[in-house]
Design a protein around this motif. Structure first.
Motif, mmCIF file in Angstrom:
data_model
loop_
_atom_site.group_PDB
_atom_site.id
_atom_site.type_symbol
_atom_site.label_atom_id
_atom_site.label_comp_id
_atom_site.label_asym_id
_atom_site.label_seq_id
_atom_site.Cartn_x
_atom_site.Cartn_y
_atom_site.Cartn_z
ATOM 1 N N GLU A 56 0.518 12.034 -6.079
ATOM 2 C CA GLU A 56 1.731 12.642 -6.657
ATOM 3 C C GLU A 56 2.219 11.833 -7.872
ATOM 4 O O GLU A 56 2.491 12.402 -8.942
ATOM 5 N N LEU A 57 2.272 10.511 -7.721
ATOM 6 C CA LEU A 57 2.765 9.655 -8.805
ATOM 7 C C LEU A 57 1.773 9.593 -9.969
ATOM 8 O O LEU A 57 2.171 9.508 -11.133
ATOM 9 N N ARG A 58 0.500 9.687 -9.635
ATOM 10 C CA ARG A 58 -0.536 9.709 -10.679
ATOM 11 C C ARG A 58 -0.379 10.947 -11.545
ATOM 12 O O ARG A 58 -0.476 10.889 -12.771
ATOM 13 N N ALA A 59 -0.092 12.056 -10.880
ATOM 14 C CA ALA A 59 0.097 13.314 -11.612
ATOM 15 C C ALA A 59 1.333 13.216 -12.506
ATOM 16 O O ALA A 59 1.340 13.711 -13.637
ATOM 17 N N LYS A 60 2.376 12.543 -11.982
ATOM 18 C CA LYS A 60 3.625 12.378 -12.738
ATOM 19 C C LYS A 60 3.385 11.621 -14.047
ATOM 20 O O LYS A 60 3.919 11.965 -15.091
ATOM 21 N N PHE A 61 2.545 10.586 -13.973
ATOM 22 C CA PHE A 61 2.244 9.779 -15.157
ATOM 23 C C PHE A 61 1.012 10.287 -15.911
ATOM 24 O O PHE A 61 0.554 9.636 -16.849
ATOM 25 N N ASN A 62 0.459 11.405 -15.440
ATOM 26 C CA ASN A 62 -0.720 11.995 -16.079
ATOM 27 C C ASN A 62 -1.894 11.010 -16.147
ATOM 28 O O ASN A 62 -2.557 10.876 -17.177
ATOM 29 N N LEU A 63 -2.090 10.309 -15.055
ATOM 30 C CA LEU A 63 -3.174 9.316 -14.984
ATOM 31 C C LEU A 63 -4.333 9.894 -14.190
ATOM 32 O O LEU A 63 -4.129 10.526 -13.157
ATOM 33 N N GLU A 98 -8.625 6.112 -14.710
ATOM 34 C CA GLU A 98 -7.709 5.253 -15.475
ATOM 35 C C GLU A 98 -6.944 4.302 -14.559
ATOM 36 O O GLU A 98 -6.804 3.111 -14.858
ATOM 37 N N LEU A 99 -6.457 4.857 -13.444
ATOM 38 C CA LEU A 99 -5.723 4.017 -12.492
ATOM 39 C C LEU A 99 -6.642 2.918 -11.956
ATOM 40 O O LEU A 99 -6.236 1.750 -11.847
ATOM 41 N N ALA A 100 -7.889 3.301 -11.654
ATOM 42 C CA ALA A 100 -8.857 2.328 -11.133
ATOM 43 C C ALA A 100 -9.077 1.198 -12.143
ATOM 44 O O ALA A 100 -9.086 0.026 -11.773
ATOM 45 N N LYS A 101 -9.216 1.558 -13.418
ATOM 46 C CA LYS A 101 -9.433 0.539 -14.451
ATOM 47 C C LYS A 101 -8.234 -0.390 -14.565
ATOM 48 O O LYS A 101 -8.366 -1.592 -14.719
ATOM 49 N N ARG A 102 -7.036 0.197 -14.470
ATOM 50 C CA ARG A 102 -5.818 -0.614 -14.642
ATOM 51 C C ARG A 102 -5.621 -1.615 -13.511
ATOM 52 O O ARG A 102 -5.074 -2.686 -13.720
ATOM 53 N N VAL A 103 -6.018 -1.220 -12.305
ATOM 54 C CA VAL A 103 -5.826 -2.144 -11.174
ATOM 55 C C VAL A 103 -7.108 -2.937 -10.867
ATOM 56 O O VAL A 103 -7.106 -3.774 -9.971
ATOM 57 N N GLY A 104 -8.188 -2.643 -11.591
ATOM 58 C CA GLY A 104 -9.418 -3.431 -11.452
ATOM 59 C C GLY A 104 -10.244 -3.133 -10.221
ATOM 60 O O GLY A 104 -10.800 -4.048 -9.607
ATOM 61 N N VAL A 105 -10.307 -1.858 -9.858
ATOM 62 C CA VAL A 105 -11.185 -1.473 -8.741
ATOM 63 C C VAL A 105 -12.043 -0.285 -9.166
ATOM 64 O O VAL A 105 -11.892 0.224 -10.278
ATOM 65 N N ARG A 106 -12.928 0.150 -8.283
ATOM 66 C CA ARG A 106 -13.749 1.323 -8.571
ATOM 67 C C ARG A 106 -12.948 2.592 -8.313
ATOM 68 O O ARG A 106 -12.016 2.591 -7.510
ATOM 69 N N VAL A 151 1.676 -0.287 -11.514
ATOM 70 C CA VAL A 151 1.163 0.654 -12.533
ATOM 71 C C VAL A 151 1.921 1.983 -12.442
ATOM 72 O O VAL A 151 2.218 2.605 -13.461
ATOM 73 N N LEU A 152 2.247 2.387 -11.215
ATOM 74 C CA LEU A 152 2.920 3.680 -11.030
ATOM 75 C C LEU A 152 4.447 3.561 -11.159
ATOM 76 O O LEU A 152 5.172 4.537 -10.977
ATOM 77 N N GLY A 153 4.925 2.345 -11.450
ATOM 78 C CA GLY A 153 6.339 2.123 -11.707
ATOM 79 C C GLY A 153 7.235 2.346 -10.503
ATOM 80 O O GLY A 153 8.373 2.803 -10.653
ATOM 81 N N GLU A 154 6.748 2.026 -9.339
ATOM 82 C CA GLU A 154 7.538 2.204 -8.107
ATOM 83 C C GLU A 154 7.457 0.933 -7.265
ATOM 84 O O GLU A 154 6.642 0.053 -7.524
ATOM 85 N N LYS A 155 8.287 0.887 -6.217
ATOM 86 C CA LYS A 155 8.185 -0.230 -5.274
ATOM 87 C C LYS A 155 7.055 0.094 -4.298
ATOM 88 O O LYS A 155 6.761 1.278 -4.058
ATOM 89 N N ILE A 156 6.499 -0.949 -3.698
ATOM 90 C CA ILE A 156 5.390 -0.729 -2.745
ATOM 91 C C ILE A 156 5.810 0.243 -1.642
ATOM 92 O O ILE A 156 5.081 1.172 -1.298
ATOM 93 N N GLU A 157 7.005 0.020 -1.080
ATOM 94 C CA GLU A 157 7.462 0.855 0.040
ATOM 95 C C GLU A 157 7.684 2.318 -0.357
ATOM 96 O O GLU A 157 7.724 3.197 0.494
ATOM 97 N N ASP A 158 7.827 2.564 -1.674
ATOM 98 C CA ASP A 158 7.998 3.953 -2.128
ATOM 99 C C ASP A 158 6.646 4.625 -2.373
ATOM 100 O O ASP A 158 6.562 5.852 -2.462
ATOM 101 N N VAL A 159 5.613 3.809 -2.525
ATOM 102 C CA VAL A 159 4.267 4.378 -2.754
ATOM 103 C C VAL A 159 3.510 4.520 -1.433
ATOM 104 O O VAL A 159 2.923 5.564 -1.149
ATOM 105 N N PHE A 160 3.581 3.467 -0.636
ATOM 106 C CA PHE A 160 2.855 3.466 0.654
ATOM 107 C C PHE A 160 3.866 3.665 1.790
ATOM 108 O O PHE A 160 4.845 2.922 1.888
#
Lengths: 143, 62
Positions: B7-14, B18-26, B51-60
């Motif tokens: 949901e948050l990825r869609a919000k940021f159009n990622l 791209e997200l994988a590259k930014r956080v350094g995973v596959r 990267v998604l501009g949220e707190k951990i508890e709001d993402v997970f």
């Protein structure tokens, strides 16, 4: 060998086509198993089984080495892959330990040569490691 | 563990890539995380949330 190299040059998202990489490893593993099977059940003719085993081992080594050298195209540290490798190694180690324990008792009643036991253990560990890596790659990892 | 990565990825159009590259995973790791099939380490969860501009508890969602 050039054919194998060309297949692996077929690039996907991260430089190495994982599906083909896995297929080549599986092909090597199958060659190893067939070679070991022939060596056990047709011990009179050593030439063919030894060549098949050598081919299988060489294929696995080349594919793994190719994968290692191509690693710079992938993210340096992927924690999921590291976890998968650790879990695969641990499981492979335990399975090999169980096989050694079984071989110990088998050897007491049906004596085997050191060659066959060492060969079996050596290939068993490599093969189970490769199988576990493929298995955990498809399964959820949560520890 | 559920999460709002998709949901948050869609919000940021990622894209996943791209997200994988930014956080350094596959990319596969992001796919498994989105499906709730992989529980990331605290470090990776923190990086994704950042990267998604949220707190951990709001993402997970535990």
């Amino acid at each position: 060998m050039l054919g194998i190299y060309n297949i692996m040059l077929d690039k996907s998202n991260y430089g190495v086509n994982m599906k083909k990489f896995e297929k080549l490893i599986m092909f090597g593993v199958i060659a190893l198993i067939i070679g070991i099977f022939l060596e056990i059940y047709f011990p009179n003719d050593d030439f063919i089984p030894i060549n098949i085993i050598s081919f299988g081992s060489a294929m696995i080594c080349i594919v793994i080495m190719f994968k290692v050298f191509k690693r710079d195209q992938e993210p340096a540290k992927d924690e999921r892959i590291i976890k998968i490798n650790h879990m695969s190694l641990a499981n492979s180690w335990w399975l090999t330990y169980v096989v050694i324990a079984i071989l110990y008792w088998v050897n007491r009643y049906y004596p085997m040569t050191a060659d066959s036991i060492l060969g079996l253990v050596m290939f068993f560990m490599v093969v189970t490691y490769a199988i576990f890596v493929m298995y955990f790659n498809r399964k959820e990892v949560s520890y | 563990m559920k999460n709002r990565i998709k949901e948050l990825r869609a919000k940021f159009n990622l894209t996943q890539e791209e997200l994988a590259k930014r956080v350094g995973v596959r990319r596969e790791t992001i796919v498994f995380m989105e499906q709730g099939k992989y529980n990331p380490s605290l470090q990776l969860a923190h990086d994704v949330a950042k990267v998604l501009g949220e707190k951990i508890e709001d993402v997970f969602i535990f």
